[in-house]
Write a protein that holds these residues in place. Sequence first.
Motif, PDB file in Angstrom:
ATOM      1  N   GLU B   5       0.842  -1.309   0.093  1.00 21.42           N
ATOM      2  CA  GLU B   5       0.021  -0.105  -0.177  1.00 21.42           C
ATOM      3  C   GLU B   5       0.741   1.229   0.011  1.00 21.42           C
ATOM      4  OE1 GLU B   5      -2.981   0.153   2.994  1.00 21.42           O
ATOM      5  OE2 GLU B   5      -3.931   1.867   2.222  1.00 21.42           O
ATOM      6  N   ILE B   6       0.604   2.241  -0.740  1.00 22.41           N
ATOM      7  CA  ILE B   6       1.098   3.470  -0.919  1.00 22.41           C
ATOM      8  C   ILE B   6       0.404   4.713  -0.531  1.00 22.41           C
ATOM      9  CG2 ILE B   6       2.509   4.985  -2.406  1.00 22.41           C
ATOM     10  CD1 ILE B   6       2.963   2.759  -4.413  1.00 22.41           C
ATOM     11  N   GLU B   7       1.076   5.446   0.457  1.00 24.70           N
ATOM     12  CA  GLU B   7       0.296   6.334   1.150  1.00 24.70           C
ATOM     13  C   GLU B   7       0.297   7.505   0.034  1.00 24.70           C
ATOM     14  OE1 GLU B   7       1.278   7.744   4.926  1.00 24.70           O
ATOM     15  OE2 GLU B   7       1.658   5.774   5.625  1.00 24.70           O
ATOM     16  N   HIS B   8      -1.058   8.097   0.090  1.00 27.01           N
ATOM     17  CA  HIS B   8      -1.442   9.376  -0.921  1.00 27.01           C
ATOM     18  C   HIS B   8      -2.395   9.948  -0.309  1.00 27.01           C
ATOM     19  CE1 HIS B   8      -2.743  11.479  -4.531  1.00 27.01           C
ATOM     20  NE2 HIS B   8      -1.512  11.148  -4.949  1.00 27.01           N
ATOM     21  N   PRO B   9      -2.406  11.457  -0.161  1.00 26.80           N
ATOM     22  CA  PRO B   9      -3.239  12.414   0.256  1.00 26.80           C
ATOM     23  C   PRO B   9      -4.956  12.326  -0.300  1.00 26.80           C
ATOM     24  CG  PRO B   9      -1.999  13.555  -0.887  1.00 26.80           C
ATOM     25  CD  PRO B   9      -1.469  12.141  -0.882  1.00 26.80           C
ATOM     26  N   ALA B  12      -6.188   5.717  -2.032  1.00 29.15           N
ATOM     27  CA  ALA B  12      -5.750   4.660  -1.679  1.00 29.15           C
ATOM     28  C   ALA B  12      -5.120   3.564  -2.577  1.00 29.15           C
ATOM     29  CB  ALA B  12      -6.774   3.506  -0.779  1.00 29.15           C
ATOM     30  N   LYS B  31      -8.094  -5.068   3.143  1.00 25.65           N
ATOM     31  CA  LYS B  31      -7.494  -3.598   2.930  1.00 25.65           C
ATOM     32  C   LYS B  31      -8.509  -2.503   2.253  1.00 25.65           C
ATOM     33  CE  LYS B  31      -3.010  -4.510   4.074  1.00 25.65           C
ATOM     34  NZ  LYS B  31      -2.139  -3.815   5.143  1.00 25.65           N
ATOM     35  N   SER B  35      -9.877   0.962   3.408  1.00 29.10           N
ATOM     36  CA  SER B  35      -9.699   2.378   3.015  1.00 29.10           C
ATOM     37  C   SER B  35     -11.148   2.748   2.996  1.00 29.10           C
ATOM     38  CB  SER B  35      -9.150   2.193   1.779  1.00 29.10           C
ATOM     39  OG  SER B  35      -7.929   1.284   1.940  1.00 29.10           O
ATOM     40  N   ARG B  38     -12.287   4.559   5.893  1.00 24.12           N
ATOM     41  CA  ARG B  38     -11.539   5.836   5.960  1.00 24.12           C
ATOM     42  C   ARG B  38     -12.314   7.102   5.295  1.00 24.12           C
ATOM     43  NH1 ARG B  38      -6.623   3.241   5.502  1.00 24.12           N
ATOM     44  NH2 ARG B  38      -6.258   4.638   3.497  1.00 24.12           N
ATOM     45  N   VAL B  40     -12.113   7.100   1.848  1.00 22.54           N
ATOM     46  CA  VAL B  40     -11.541   7.307   0.475  1.00 22.54           C
ATOM     47  C   VAL B  40     -12.304   7.190  -0.675  1.00 22.54           C
ATOM     48  CG1 VAL B  40      -9.842   5.934  -1.078  1.00 22.54           C
ATOM     49  CG2 VAL B  40      -9.101   6.127   1.373  1.00 22.54           C
TER      50      VAL B  40
END
Lengths: 146, 117
Positions: B5-9, B12, B31, B35, B38, B40
Amino acid sequence: MTASVDFTLTRPAEEQAELLAAVDDFAVRRGLTNVVRFRLGLVIDEMVANCIAHGACAGRDQGIRIDVTDRENEVEIKIVDSGPRFDPTAQAAASCRNGDVKVGGIGLCLVCNLSAEVTYDRRGEANHTRITLDKSTQEQTCNSTK
Amino acid sequence: MQLHEIEHPKAAIFQIKGRLDAGSTPELEKKVLLSLDRGVRYLVLDFSELEYINSAGLRVLVMGYQRLNPRGGRIIICGVRDYIAEIFDISGYNRIFSMQSDIREALLEIDPTPNGQ
């Protein structure tokens, strides 16, 4: 040169992953293209998963038998299971290109459309499904027949 | 399957390597659900190293679509290999997911002016 491999699953749910690994190993050894290799694995995966999901294989002494034969122009898959009558060609949605997003049945839809031909026959107490994959074309056509 | 998983503002982003099948799908589903919980709106799935996907894997993607679509979100799938792309075509799912060539294109779809230009 023609080559064959066969598998008998008595506990399909537990043996499915091992089966798919063995099928993939066969595909690699036979030098099948990525397209045919993927289709071969997916078709067998979906057929076995369908059998498990509908309980056709559960608790059956004979479970499911799968024969794979690689020929010059096609790969033939024969699946025999001793479950209740189940005709995948009748279930497959030949019109799954119509954009109707239905999750149920997508597995058989893929089987139908990735195969050159799917035939079904009920013999005695067993389902006999024969599927062929064309090694020379990329066409996504459904030519299912009973 | 290897899941990264790569974090991005704004999204997801999941990079998936190997096989997405009945055995590995629950991990991705978990997963994805986290997301979505949250809040997303964009889910980016990098399939450039995906070797195999079956209907179980597709079902997770459709589940994500069904949850994101009502809130104006989107699933963006990128880097799909040709032999896998055909099942998105057959199923018609290439019309409900955005298909992009790579992560860069996927992120441009989310934010066409990433530098505030």
